[in-house]
Write a protein that holds these residues in place. Structure first.
Motif: not given
Length: 739
Positions: A385-398
């Motif tokens: 979960a940590t890896l993917y949040l950082n990989t695809i943009g976990g800051d919530g920006s679309v």
């Protein structure tokens, strides 16, 4: 053998039969026949036992077998068992004559057809079976055999019904139209008390039925499935998958049937067969994708098998984002995060991330779900979960996901896992991170010396199997440790060992070809098999006069080669950079031989004699510049390469022994990795498609589709379609086949 003493005669027969061969057989045959009817049982038994040895000699004598068949088919053999054996010998003669004759005549076919009218059912069936198994059998030749097998289907004897339906099942794989006349009889066998007969009848009908009869057939199968064991159900499922691919318009009926039996009770292998069938149908029939994915989603809601849940989640992550409404699958996926074990939860997290990476509108919802996974009690789930949040943009920006991220999440790992494992084990922690590009992509075979050592080792039944060992890094380490070769750059490929001597000779030598961008290094693996000799200053003199593009630049001799200890000597050649240069090399092993004084210590005399030993020739061929790299999904790999550098052409391969031989020859010529089991050719098949993948020198990915067809004269035609990342590579592969 002519002695009056019985013991002498018996022993003489035994010894003579052990030392004789095919050329002397006719000279002693008369004596053996006399000895078999000898009144002394010792002599008679010696002759009979020795006759077994002579039979093994004669079995490989084509002329002898042909003469036997010719003489016996003209006479009358009374015993049905002997008649069956004669039919088998006749089939052998027909097969061998067919292979050597271009006319396609079958001199003994009339005899086989005549046996179909024999009074013994055993002989009739043996003849029918022999006819159906003939190489390149025609519909006209099959007709009389199919007729008698059809009569057996209504026999009162279960063994005859089983034998007939099993034979027809095999015929249906290659000649389905020839079996359609038996469909009515086979439909009555669906309710047969013997479940083996019923299963074979069902699967044969699925192969031979027409599109209009599919619905009626599925209704019959529905009531039948609950009465049979899982092993028979798997056979039926495989046949339904083939039927669906044959009649794509019927996918809804067949998919609904598969989904209904998927929800019923059953073991792992049975459920896996159903899931694999649905996945295949989704992959090959685009219209079946959405309904098929929903069926799989419903199944994992109540799936007890972790392996199947993870397999379905992985497939859902690949295909789900491409559907018209990807959001409807999110609920099923996140339910696995809440309700399943850690392995399935981790797989579900990866699937959610793939939806987030591919469907921008779903990103905010995916981010919320992934953040919840950060508090999971399993570290693998949290890490993913940590890896993917950082990989695809976990800051919530679309925003649109970067191409490199998609490649990371979706790209197939084009590295042999054994090579990656070895590289990771050898990696020493330092400030420099591990570089995955340093891992060799070559699929390695075991070195000759290791293979011989392994063959001598006996493994007990309880011993665990040896783990996978990769020689990619081993070869590279050896070559980089030699100063003369340290500047050659990264090793692209190492070939399988090529034998340069016969086995059990004084010196055993094989060569491994190491391919670099501008160089080729030949590693000669040498073994001294003479205990009384010590070899020193061992080198291989390589003549490259028939390889004009190669120029010798370095030699690494072997200082000492004691008895039984393998050693290596190397010769390096320079070639044009990035060019797949080919050529033939002649080789001579040169050395100083010294006589061993003390075998226990290996001490040898001070003085030696120069000697040499002629080795076999070997070639560097175009296939040496192609890495065998498989892909998990050929269709995706083919589409990812795109049509820009696609080259398609047709070739005539001339007369071939069989379609299987033609397919094997082309695979060996190209040196590529067969995908999805397409290297296997069905018996008596008239056409075949083969899928290959690989990496060409220069790290250029290549995918190949081969379509083969063979006519009645055994002339093979081939359509070759090549896609690659470089136009010149696609052209080079076509040029290789054309030449």
């Amino acid at each position: 053998m002519n002695s009056k003493t019985d013991v002498y005669r018996a022993n003489a027969i035994r010894v003579l039969c052990r030392i004789t061969d095919g050329t002397l057989l006719t000279q002693i045959e008369r004596y053996l026949k006399q000895a078999i009817v000898d009144k002394n049982p010792v002599v008679a038994s010696a002759a009979l036992v020795s006759g077994i040895h002579l039979l093994q000699i004669r079995q490989n004598d084509r002329l002898a077998v042909s003469k036997l068949v010719t003489s016996l088919t003209k006479g009358s053999v009374r015993s049905p068992l002997a008649q069956c054996l004669l039919i088998r010998y006749t089939s052998q003669v027909i097969r061998e004559s067919s292979m050597n004759s271009q006319t396609g005549d079958r001199p003994f076919y009339d005899y086989l057809e005549g046996c179909l009218r024999h009074k013994s059912e055993m002989v009739i069936f043996e003849a029918a079976k022999a006819i159906t198994e003939l190489s390149g059998v025609t519909s006209r030749e099959l007709t009389p055999a199919i007729t008698v097998l059809q009569l057996f289907l209504s026999s009162s004897k279960p063994v005859l019904r089983f034998a007939a339906v099993r034979t027809l099942n095999k015929v249906a794989m290659t000649h389905p139209m020839a079996v359609t006349t038996c469909n009515i009889d086979m439909e009555s066998l669906i309710s047969d008390q013997n479940r083996s007969i019923a299963t074979l009848a069902i699967t044969t009908l699925l192969k031979t039925g027409n599109e209009s009869g599919v619905d009626r057939l599925m209704k019959q199968i529905t009531s039948f499935m609950s009465d049979i064991a899982d092993e028979f159900k798997i056979v039926v499922v495989d046949a339904i998958r083939s039927l669906c691919l044959k009649f794509p318009l019927k996918f809804r009926t067949l998919m609904n049937f598969l989904s209904s039996i998927l929800r019923e009770e059953g073991g792992f292998e049975y459920k896996k067969a159903i899931v694999d069938s649905i996945v295949t149908i989704i992959t090959d029939i685009p219209d079946a994708k959405e309904s098929g994915l929903l069926h799989l989603c419903e199944f994992i809601e109540d799936c007890e098998f972790t392996y199947l849940s993870t397999q379905i989640l992985h497939f859902l992550g690949i295909e789900g984002p491409k559907t018209s409404d990807p959001s409807k699958y999110i609920r099923y996926i996140y339910n696995r995060v809440i309700l399943e074990n850690a392995t399935v939860r981790a797989s579900a997290v990866s699937t959610l991330a793939k939806f987030g990476a591919m469907v921008d509108s779903l990103k905010p919802r995916i981010f919320v779900l992934l953040r919840r996974c950060l508090y999971d009690n399993d570290d693998e789930v949290r890490d993913r979960a940590t890896l993917y949040l950082n990989t695809i943009g976990g800051d919530g920006s679309v925003i649109e996901t970067d191409k490199a991220v998609k490649e990371f999440l979706f790209g197939s790992l084009d590295l042999p896992l054994a090579n990656l494992e070895t590289s990771l084990k050898n990696y020493e922690p330092s400030e420099e991170p591990f570089d995955i590009s340093s891992v060799s992509k070559a699929v390695k075979s075991q070195p000759f010396a290791e293979k011989k050592a392994a063959a001598k080792k006996t493994t007990g039944l309880g011993a665990p199997p040896a783990g996978p060992t990769s020689t990619a890094d081993t070869y590279e380490k050896i070559l980089l440790s030699i100063p003369e070769f340290s500047t050659f750059g990264k090793l692209f490929k190492s070939s399988a060992p090529v034998e340069l001597t016969e086995s059990e000779t004084e010196y055993e030598v094989n060569v491994v070809k190491h391919i670099f961008d501008k160089h080729v290094v030949f590693q000669f693996n040498c073994t001294n098999t003479i205990a009384e000799q010590l070899l020193e200053n061992v080198t291989v003199v390589v003549d490259a006069s028939e390889a004009e593009e190669f120029e010798e630049v370095a030699t690494k001799p072997l200082k000492s080669l004691p008895y039984g200890t393998p050693g290596q000597t190397f010769v390096a050649f320079e070639k044009p950079e990035g060019v797949p240069a080919v050529g033939k090399f002649t080789n001579v092993l040169r050395f100083i031989v010294k006589e061993v004084v003390d075998p226990s210590t290996g001490e040898a005399e001070d003085d030696g004699v120069e000697d040499e030993y002629q080795l076999e020739e070997f070639e560097v061929v175009a296939a040496d510049y192609m890495l065998k790299v498989g892909v998990s999904n050929f269709r995706n790999a083919w589409e990812s390469l795109g049509p820009d550098f696609e080259r398609v052409d047709e070739y005539g391969l001339g007369p071939r022994e069989s379609l299987k031989e033609a397919v094997s020859a082309v695979i060996n010529l190209l040196g590529m990795q067969p995908c999805e089991g397409t290297e296997v050719v069905a018996a008596n098949s008239r056409s075949h498609t083969c899928l290959l993948s690989g990496v060409y020198i220069g790290n250029v990915k290549v995918a190949v589709r081969l379509s083969f067809g063979v006519d009645s004269a055994k002339e093979v035609a081939m359509k070759l379609a090549v896609r690659s990342e470089d136009e010149a590579v696609s052209d080079a592969i076509h040029e290789l086949v054309a030449n």
